[in-house]
Scaffold this motif. Structure first.
Motif, PDB file in Angstrom:
ATOM      1  N   THR A   1       0.842  -1.188   0.000  1.00 11.65           N
ATOM      2  CA  THR A   1       0.000   0.000   0.000  1.00 11.65           C
ATOM      3  C   THR A   1       0.881   1.244   0.000  1.00 11.65           C
ATOM      4  OG1 THR A   1      -0.131   0.020   2.412  1.00 11.65           O
ATOM      5  CG2 THR A   1      -1.887  -1.129   1.239  1.00 11.65           C
ATOM      6  N   GLN A   2       0.333   2.335  -0.539  1.00 10.82           N
ATOM      7  CA  GLN A   2       1.073   3.591  -0.549  1.00 10.82           C
ATOM      8  C   GLN A   2       0.763   4.368   0.725  1.00 10.82           C
ATOM      9  OE1 GLN A   2       0.504   5.987  -4.041  1.00 10.82           O
ATOM     10  NE2 GLN A   2       2.327   7.201  -3.630  1.00 10.82           N
ATOM     11  N   SER A   3       1.808   4.918   1.351  1.00 11.05           N
ATOM     12  CA  SER A   3       1.633   5.689   2.582  1.00 11.05           C
ATOM     13  C   SER A   3       1.335   7.147   2.249  1.00 11.05           C
ATOM     14  CB  SER A   3       2.899   5.601   3.439  1.00 11.05           C
ATOM     15  OG  SER A   3       3.934   6.365   2.850  1.00 11.05           O
ATOM     16  N   GLU A   4       0.991   7.918   3.270  1.00 15.61           N
ATOM     17  CA  GLU A   4       0.758   9.350   3.095  1.00 15.61           C
ATOM     18  C   GLU A   4       2.024  10.076   2.661  1.00 15.61           C
ATOM     19  OE1 GLU A   4      -0.980  10.987   6.612  1.00 15.61           O
ATOM     20  OE2 GLU A   4      -2.679   9.600   6.555  1.00 15.61           O
ATOM     21  N   GLU A   5       3.193   9.512   3.001  1.00 20.20           N
ATOM     22  CA  GLU A   5       4.476  10.120   2.634  1.00 20.20           C
ATOM     23  C   GLU A   5       4.920   9.728   1.222  1.00 20.20           C
ATOM     24  OE1 GLU A   5       4.138   8.293   5.570  1.00 20.20           O
ATOM     25  OE2 GLU A   5       3.780  10.076   6.760  1.00 20.20           O
ATOM     26  N   LYS A   6       4.050   9.033   0.485  1.00 21.59           N
ATOM     27  CA  LYS A   6       4.322   8.606  -0.900  1.00 21.59           C
ATOM     28  C   LYS A   6       5.371   7.505  -0.989  1.00 21.59           C
ATOM     29  CE  LYS A   6       1.430  11.680  -2.382  1.00 21.59           C
ATOM     30  NZ  LYS A   6       0.058  11.339  -2.231  1.00 21.59           N
ATOM     31  N   THR A   7       5.605   6.798   0.104  1.00 17.13           N
ATOM     32  CA  THR A   7       6.424   5.592   0.064  1.00 17.13           C
ATOM     33  C   THR A   7       5.478   4.402   0.029  1.00 17.13           C
ATOM     34  OG1 THR A   7       6.537   5.474   2.470  1.00 17.13           O
ATOM     35  CG2 THR A   7       8.332   6.647   1.348  1.00 17.13           C
ATOM     36  N   PHE A   8       6.019   3.210  -0.138  1.00 17.53           N
ATOM     37  CA  PHE A   8       5.185   2.016  -0.204  1.00 17.53           C
ATOM     38  C   PHE A   8       5.482   1.111   0.977  1.00 17.53           C
ATOM     39  CE2 PHE A   8       5.367   3.693  -4.451  1.00 17.53           C
ATOM     40  CZ  PHE A   8       4.028   3.649  -4.829  1.00 17.53           C
ATOM     41  N   LEU A   9       4.428   0.629   1.619  1.00 17.42           N
ATOM     42  CA  LEU A   9       4.524  -0.260   2.762  1.00 17.42           C
ATOM     43  C   LEU A   9       4.170  -1.662   2.293  1.00 17.42           C
ATOM     44  CD1 LEU A   9       2.708   2.012   5.349  1.00 17.42           C
ATOM     45  CD2 LEU A   9       5.132   1.973   4.721  1.00 17.42           C
ATOM     46  N   THR A  10       5.152  -2.562   2.356  1.00 16.05           N
ATOM     47  CA  THR A  10       5.013  -3.884   1.783  1.00 16.05           C
ATOM     48  C   THR A  10       5.126  -4.956   2.857  1.00 16.05           C
ATOM     49  OG1 THR A  10       6.020  -3.062  -0.247  1.00 16.05           O
ATOM     50  CG2 THR A  10       5.905  -5.451   0.017  1.00 16.05           C
ATOM     51  N   GLY A  11       4.075  -5.762   2.987  1.00 11.81           N
ATOM     52  CA  GLY A  11       4.083  -6.898   3.905  1.00 11.81           C
ATOM     53  C   GLY A  11       4.687  -8.098   3.205  1.00 11.81           C
ATOM     54  N   ILE A  12       5.724  -8.672   3.791  1.00 12.30           N
ATOM     55  CA  ILE A  12       6.432  -9.809   3.199  1.00 12.30           C
ATOM     56  C   ILE A  12       6.416 -10.960   4.189  1.00 12.30           C
ATOM     57  CG2 ILE A  12       8.657 -10.647   2.330  1.00 12.30           C
ATOM     58  CD1 ILE A  12       9.231  -7.667   1.577  1.00 12.30           C
ATOM     59  N   GLU A  13       5.978 -12.116   3.729  1.00  9.99           N
ATOM     60  CA  GLU A  13       5.979 -13.324   4.554  1.00  9.99           C
ATOM     61  C   GLU A  13       7.221 -14.137   4.219  1.00  9.99           C
ATOM     62  OE1 GLU A  13       2.445 -16.055   5.931  1.00  9.99           O
ATOM     63  OE2 GLU A  13       2.934 -16.431   3.839  1.00  9.99           O
ATOM     64  N   PHE A  14       7.987 -14.518   5.260  1.00  8.87           N
ATOM     65  CA  PHE A  14       9.217 -15.274   5.037  1.00  8.87           C
ATOM     66  C   PHE A  14       8.923 -16.662   4.480  1.00  8.87           C
ATOM     67  CE2 PHE A  14      10.966 -12.785   8.849  1.00  8.87           C
ATOM     68  CZ  PHE A  14      11.462 -11.796   8.036  1.00  8.87           C
ATOM     69  N   GLU A  15       9.826 -17.139   3.625  1.00 13.12           N
ATOM     70  CA  GLU A  15       9.774 -18.503   3.091  1.00 13.12           C
ATOM     71  C   GLU A  15      11.073 -19.211   3.428  1.00 13.12           C
ATOM     72  OE1 GLU A  15       9.275 -18.168  -1.117  1.00 13.12           O
ATOM     73  OE2 GLU A  15       7.141 -17.751  -0.955  1.00 13.12           O
ATOM     74  N   LYS A  16      10.989 -20.450   3.824  1.00 17.19           N
ATOM     75  CA  LYS A  16      12.150 -21.338   3.978  1.00 17.19           C
ATOM     76  C   LYS A  16      13.312 -20.716   4.746  1.00 17.19           C
ATOM     77  CE  LYS A  16      10.989 -23.767  -0.251  1.00 17.19           C
ATOM     78  NZ  LYS A  16      11.382 -24.139  -1.577  1.00 17.19           N
ATOM     79  N   LEU A  17      13.035 -20.212   5.920  1.00 16.92           N
ATOM     80  CA  LEU A  17      14.092 -19.702   6.786  1.00 16.92           C
ATOM     81  C   LEU A  17      14.773 -20.894   7.442  1.00 16.92           C
ATOM     82  CD1 LEU A  17      15.200 -16.966   7.759  1.00 16.92           C
ATOM     83  CD2 LEU A  17      13.608 -17.103   9.666  1.00 16.92           C
TER      84      LEU A  17
END
Length: 121
Positions: A79-95
């Motif tokens: 999603t795009q933040s109010e500061e015009k950066t992007f907030l990305t949720g990442i789920e770990f794989e194979k740690l």
């Protein structure tokens, strides 16, 4: 109205990292530096200057204290933040077990710093 927590693991503040975006064949499609807004045993919230695509595979190098932890994950939302950066949720794989142990140790350490309680390991 209170929000219901949906995360499987508690989140804690973290540090900056480098990342590499890959397509389904493992080819590099982009790279850069980002800021982790928080991290848990199962995933990370990453702030970047461009939008990432849900389903995209990301290779991350997370700096936690003197440790550098290399992990792979999959973008689950962006999603795009109010500061015009992007907030990305990442789920770990194979740690791997060592990486998971390092990550778990630091999640507990950060929780201790936030709450002022001790860790009983």
């Amino acid at each position: 109205m209170a929000m219901i927590e949906k995360r499987r693991h508690p989140r804690v503040d973290s540090l900056n990292l480098s990342y590499v975006c890959m397509d389904e064949d493992g080819n590099v499609t982009g790279e850069g530096m980002g800021r982790t807004l928080n991290v848990s045993e199962s995933g990370i919230l990453l702030e970047t200057s461009f939008r990432m695509v849900p389903g995209q595979i990301i290779s991350l190098t997370v700096a936690i204290g003197e440790y550098l932890l290399d992990v792979k994950g999959q973008v689950i939302r962006c999603t795009q933040s109010e500061e015009k950066t992007f907030l990305t949720g990442i789920e770990f794989e194979k740690l791997d077990l060592e990486g998971f142990a390092i990550l778990r140790k630091f999640v507990k350490l950060f929780q201790t710093k936030k709450t002022g309680t001790g860790i009983n390991d």
